[in-house]
Enzyme design. Structure first.
Site, PDB file in Angstrom:
ATOM      1  N   TRP A 346      40.033  42.469  41.294  1.00 19.79           N
ATOM      2  CA  TRP A 346      38.641  42.015  41.300  1.00 19.79           C
ATOM      3  C   TRP A 346      37.872  42.655  40.144  1.00 19.79           C
ATOM      4  CZ3 TRP A 346      33.863  44.347  41.694  1.00 19.79           C
ATOM      5  CH2 TRP A 346      32.776  43.529  42.025  1.00 19.79           C
ATOM      6  N   HIS A 347      38.277  43.871  39.761  1.00 21.64           N
ATOM      7  CA  HIS A 347      37.586  44.587  38.686  1.00 21.64           C
ATOM      8  C   HIS A 347      38.047  44.155  37.301  1.00 21.64           C
ATOM      9  CE1 HIS A 347      37.015  47.280  42.168  1.00 21.64           C
ATOM     10  NE2 HIS A 347      35.919  47.659  41.566  1.00 21.64           N
ATOM     11  N   TYR A 348      39.038  43.279  37.231  1.00 23.35           N
ATOM     12  CA  TYR A 348      39.560  42.858  35.922  1.00 23.35           C
ATOM     13  C   TYR A 348      38.455  42.219  35.084  1.00 23.35           C
ATOM     14  CZ  TYR A 348      42.054  40.053  32.462  1.00 23.35           C
ATOM     15  OH  TYR A 348      42.468  39.482  31.295  1.00 23.35           O
ATOM     16  N   PHE A 550      32.008  42.750  35.911  1.00 22.11           N
ATOM     17  CA  PHE A 550      32.931  42.331  36.956  1.00 22.11           C
ATOM     18  C   PHE A 550      32.398  41.145  37.738  1.00 22.11           C
ATOM     19  CE2 PHE A 550      33.661  47.114  36.884  1.00 22.11           C
ATOM     20  CZ  PHE A 550      34.604  47.013  35.892  1.00 22.11           C
TER      21      PHE A 550
END
Length: 550
Positions: A346-348, A550
């Protein structure tokens, strides 16, 4: 629009005054906040590089309309699924699933395209080349819309809850649109669920002096975190180290990781504080997002304390639907790994290559270890056997991964493996709970695990991450070169780190009690002085919040 700017002050004061002046006109109040929220989103922060274009607000409109329609269509057929007519019940279930699927595809499709399309293309290219095929990847350069990861999850949870029968659809489109776009938490959370915010929109707000004081206190605290411990440390230290790690010693790289750990917490929890405080000034309660995460004694506890609204969202909408821990041991471990992998991914952010794949798996596999360590037999020979297998097994595995994935020299990979094996072995040997020394060791190891894994979180690309890890393992004889950090930066790092480990009551009770006793005129002067000090520190160039990416 950024919180710690004069622009936001000029925006929020008239909104607050108009909102409370319209306290007896519910529809006008909702429309005011809805217009203000879209203006807040489209105004965008004045940063370099520039923010996403204003017309990306159309994605907000799309998600809002999609889930409003899907929610109502799903609810219309809720009573038919219990029909004695088997065909009618089957048809109702099929239609409900179609609309749920439309919501999932629409929201996750938007998120997948704007956030992950470059990763999928790069991954396919790498696999093709590894298999010996010649493949020229198309050049796709997407612009990540600010807040898309937050508002798509928020809007999607509404449709899922209606489908589950836990929530009735919102009859008012304006109130539903405000739930999706509520400006204090629109672009970087906390992720608010419909059951938490929509009921508040159906009640007249109450002008509560205590709530106003709480709001100001949270904003005050958030601004100090964001600008002093977030922006200032980044501008004068961490950004430079992560941009060119080869130019810094091992100790300086390690110090930069400690500094980024302070910066990241201060930046994101500072945003959450300001968001919660601004919502309080408007008479609304939105959920907490942090609970002293660096005081966690294990990784599971860390993720229950860090970005809590994301962790609980994925728990309720992914881990539990997959079966949670109700199935076999293997299925439970798979569910846990997948959930943690998606928490990491999700933080990509576009361009970070394999960094977050590694980061996700590091935390996912560590969570599996944490669960195994918590549930295993701890008496007699089982304890000795566990320690005897864990230490050498993990040491070999970590050394192999360090050499193959990170291209480390054999000696450096061996050091990495031995260090990791010893740390995990120590956690295996320690009792789960005990006195202050036991707690300190657990917290110390968990904290440093999160610090070291931040290499892959912060590095702008995979080669930089590898360079950082190699630099950490050089073990230079020179430590921190004189003049690299000023006395004020050393003080900010020390106080920022110390703040993480203070008891919660120090701030939430003692400092809050002191804040409440300040006379209004004095508080106004202090807020003005704080604003001037923050403007001086920012030097006229505010930085975006990290989680905008993000």
């Amino acid at each position: 629009m950024l919180f710690p700017t004069f622009d936001f002050l000029v925006f929020v004061v008239p909104v607050l005054l108009a909102f409370w002046a319209l306290g007896h006109r519910p529809l006008a109040r909702v429309l005011l906040l809805l217009i203000a929220s879209y203006f807040f989103y489209m105004a965008g922060p004045k940063t370099d590089p520039p923010p996403t274009p204003w017309y990306f607000a159309g994605l907000l409109v799309f998600s809002t309309v999609l889930d409003f329609v899907c929610g109502h269509q799903i609810d219309r057929r809720a009573h038919q699924i219990d029909s004695p007519d088997v065909r009618e019940a089957a048809r109702a279930r099929r239609i409900r699933n179609v609309f749920l699927g439309a919501s999932l595809v629409g929201n996750l499709g938007l998120l997948g395209y704007f956030k992950y399309v470059d990763f999928f293309v790069a991954t396919f290219t790498d696999i093709a080349h590894a298999a010996g095929f010649s493949f020229v990847a198309p050049h796709i350069e997407t612009i990540l819309p600010i807040g898309i990861s937050f508002y798509t999850f928020q809007s999607l949870s509404y449709t899922i809850d209606v489908w589950r029968g836990r929530l009735r659809p919102e009859p008012s489109f304006a109130k539903f649109a405000l739930f999706v776009t509520f400006f204090p938490q629109l672009v970087a959370g906390p992720i608010v669920r419909a059951s938490e915010l929509l009921p508040q929109l159906h009640h007249r707000p109450r002008l509560d002096p205590v709530m106003m004081e709480e709001g100001l206190f949270r904003i005050f605290k958030g601004l100090v975190k964001k600008v002093v411990l977030g922006d200032w440390i980044a501008a004068y230290f961490t950004d430079a180290v992560f941009a060119n790690p080869q130019a810094y010693t091992s100790m300086e790289i390690l110090l930069a990781l400690y500094a980024f750990t302070v910066q990241l917490y201060a930046d994101f929890s500072g945003y959450s504080d300001i968001a919660i405080g601004t919502a309080r000034l408007l008479g609304f309660q939105i959920p907490e997002n942090f609970d002293r995460p660096y005081q966690a004694k294990n990784l599971g506890e860390f993720w229950r304390r860090w970005h809590m609204t994301l962790s609980t969202w994925l728990r309720d909408y992914l881990f539990f639907p997959l079966g949670g821990s109700r199935g076999s041991t293997a299925r439970t471990y798979f569910n846990l790994w997948l959930t943690m992998f998606l928490v990491g991914m999700w933080h990509y952010t576009p361009g970070t290559s394999w960094n977050f794949v590694i980061y996700s798996n590091i935390h996912g596999l560590a969570m599996l270890f944490s669960r195994w360590n918590r549930t295993r037999r701890r008496e007699g020979p089982a304890r000795i056997l566990a320690i005897g297998l864990i230490m050498p097994g993990l040491a070999v595995g970590i050394a192999w991964a360090a050499q193959v994935i990170l291209d480390l020299p054999e000696a450096s990979a061996l050091v990495c493996g031995v260090f990791g094996g010893v740390m995990f072995g120590l956690v295996t040997w320690l009792p789960l709970s005990g006195g202050p020394i036991n707690t300190f060791v657990h917290v110390f190891i968990t904290y440093h695990f999160t610090v070291l894994s931040r290499v892959f979180f912060r590095a702008p690309d995979f080669p930089t991450a590898k360079s950082m890890v190699a630099g950490l393992l050089r073990f230079d004889t020179q430590l921190v070169r004189p003049g690299l950090l000023t006395e004020w930066l050393w003080l900010a790092l020390a106080l920022g780190t110390f703040y993480h480990f203070t008891p919660k009551r120090w701030i939430d009770q003692w400092v809050w009690g002191w804040f409440r006793r300040i006379p209004g005129p004095v508080l106004g002067v202090l807020m003005g002085l704080l604003g001037l000090a923050l403007m001086k520190l920012m030097a006229g160039a505010p930085r975006t919040f990290i989680y905008f990416n993000f």
